[in-house]
Design an enzyme around this catalytic site. Sequence first.
Site, PDB file in Angstrom:
ATOM      1  N   ILE A 131       0.870  -1.173   0.000  1.00  0.00           N
ATOM      2  CA  ILE A 131       0.000   0.000   0.000  1.00  0.00           C
ATOM      3  C   ILE A 131       0.912   1.229   0.000  1.00  0.00           C
ATOM      4  O   ILE A 131       2.065   1.157   0.410  1.00  0.00           O
ATOM      5  CB  ILE A 131      -0.983   0.024   1.200  1.00  0.00           C
ATOM      6  CG1 ILE A 131      -0.250  -0.088   2.543  1.00  0.00           C
ATOM      7  CG2 ILE A 131      -2.015  -1.077   1.080  1.00  0.00           C
ATOM      8  CD1 ILE A 131      -1.187  -0.036   3.745  1.00  0.00           C
ATOM      9  N   ASP A 132       0.380   2.328  -0.491  1.00  0.00           N
ATOM     10  CA  ASP A 132       1.194   3.526  -0.665  1.00  0.00           C
ATOM     11  C   ASP A 132       1.679   4.084   0.668  1.00  0.00           C
ATOM     12  O   ASP A 132       1.076   3.845   1.724  1.00  0.00           O
ATOM     13  CB  ASP A 132       0.398   4.609  -1.404  1.00  0.00           C
ATOM     14  CG  ASP A 132      -0.015   4.185  -2.800  1.00  0.00           C
ATOM     15  OD1 ASP A 132       0.717   3.387  -3.405  1.00  0.00           O
ATOM     16  OD2 ASP A 132      -1.072   4.652  -3.268  1.00  0.00           O
ATOM     17  N   LYS A 133       2.735   4.868   0.594  1.00  0.00           N
ATOM     18  CA  LYS A 133       3.349   5.480   1.782  1.00  0.00           C
ATOM     19  C   LYS A 133       2.314   6.201   2.659  1.00  0.00           C
ATOM     20  O   LYS A 133       2.293   6.022   3.884  1.00  0.00           O
ATOM     21  CB  LYS A 133       4.429   6.462   1.331  1.00  0.00           C
ATOM     22  CG  LYS A 133       5.019   7.343   2.423  1.00  0.00           C
ATOM     23  CD  LYS A 133       6.112   8.234   1.855  1.00  0.00           C
ATOM     24  CE  LYS A 133       6.602   9.266   2.852  1.00  0.00           C
ATOM     25  NZ  LYS A 133       5.627  10.369   3.037  1.00  0.00           N
ATOM     26  N   ARG A 139      -7.036   5.501  -6.056  1.00  0.00           N
ATOM     27  CA  ARG A 139      -6.783   6.927  -6.299  1.00  0.00           C
ATOM     28  C   ARG A 139      -7.054   7.291  -7.755  1.00  0.00           C
ATOM     29  O   ARG A 139      -7.669   8.319  -8.046  1.00  0.00           O
ATOM     30  CB  ARG A 139      -5.343   7.261  -5.910  1.00  0.00           C
ATOM     31  CG  ARG A 139      -5.055   7.002  -4.434  1.00  0.00           C
ATOM     32  CD  ARG A 139      -3.568   6.952  -4.131  1.00  0.00           C
ATOM     33  NE  ARG A 139      -2.924   8.238  -4.355  1.00  0.00           N
ATOM     34  CZ  ARG A 139      -1.607   8.428  -4.307  1.00  0.00           C
ATOM     35  NH1 ARG A 139      -0.812   7.406  -4.059  1.00  0.00           N
ATOM     36  NH2 ARG A 139      -1.111   9.624  -4.517  1.00  0.00           N
ATOM     37  N   THR A 192      -0.947   5.861   2.655  1.00  0.00           N
ATOM     38  CA  THR A 192      -2.133   5.051   2.933  1.00  0.00           C
ATOM     39  C   THR A 192      -1.837   4.200   4.164  1.00  0.00           C
ATOM     40  O   THR A 192      -0.782   3.590   4.255  1.00  0.00           O
ATOM     41  CB  THR A 192      -2.473   4.133   1.743  1.00  0.00           C
ATOM     42  OG1 THR A 192      -2.732   4.935   0.590  1.00  0.00           O
ATOM     43  CG2 THR A 192      -3.695   3.279   2.038  1.00  0.00           C
TER      44      THR A 192
END
Length: 303
Positions: A137-139, A237, A141
Amino acid sequence: MEVMEHIIHEQEVSERLDKVLSTIDAGWSRSQVQQWIKDGQVLVNGESVKPNYKCALGDAVKISIPEPEELDVVPEAMELDIYYEDEDVVVVNKPRGMVVHPAPGHPSGTLVNGLMAHCKDLSGINGVLRPGIVHRIDKDTSGLLMVAKNDFSHEKLVNQLVEKTVTRKYKAIVHGNPPHDYGTIDAPIGRDSKDRQSMAIVDNGRNAVTHFRILDRYKDYSLVECELETGRTHQIRVHMKYIGYPLAGDPKYGPRKTLPIDGQALHAGVLGFIHPRTEEYVEFEADEPEEFKEIIRFLELNR
């Protein structure tokens, strides 16, 4: 060395090979792909070509992806929010602001650094930079990730992702009020040709499906639950922006005028999968971080 195959389809005909391949995976830069082609790690119909090779319909492209760069990944003692752990799997709640795995120029402070200090026995399938990492998962998130502690578990969990049997539900705060309470976004995602650091809806992108439902509506925003059927880079996103309701606080895909939150308002709250050894379905749920809850309280007071 991982080997990947790609068949050129109609939208890719007459495009440069290096351009086409750089849209397949968000982690592949065009210069990196060009080097692979020059090194003979990319074959078209069994033969070496140049980076500027113009693709033809039905071309069979075989990519031999080299092992990731060997870096010294140092275990770092840190407080991890472990939701579950046994000899095969770790489920961890990642805080927003933390990078999942090291990369050149960012070797420390990542979730992998902390996991290596915590359990020391992670799957080696993804190489030294991403030991045990099955999905990311993104930084900015927050939320739940499953981590494999051995190669047996890693393969079992990856197969579930491929077969779309893993439950992944996110909560997001988006700009605007979608007209419908439920919806499905089915639109292919690939690298944005105008911005190589971003993803976009593109004809030659990879299949991507997101299901959503509205949990609450506010004056200019909505609280949405998004369930992933696929797991493309920046999928929620990009998809929510595509239908006109970008995530609040998203510095890459959202508007500048937004809520006072550092990074996209996105939380991976529910994770469910079939345990690789017991073969029983397990599911975990993590509350949103306090910053996320504060934004919700603010929106509730200003409906």
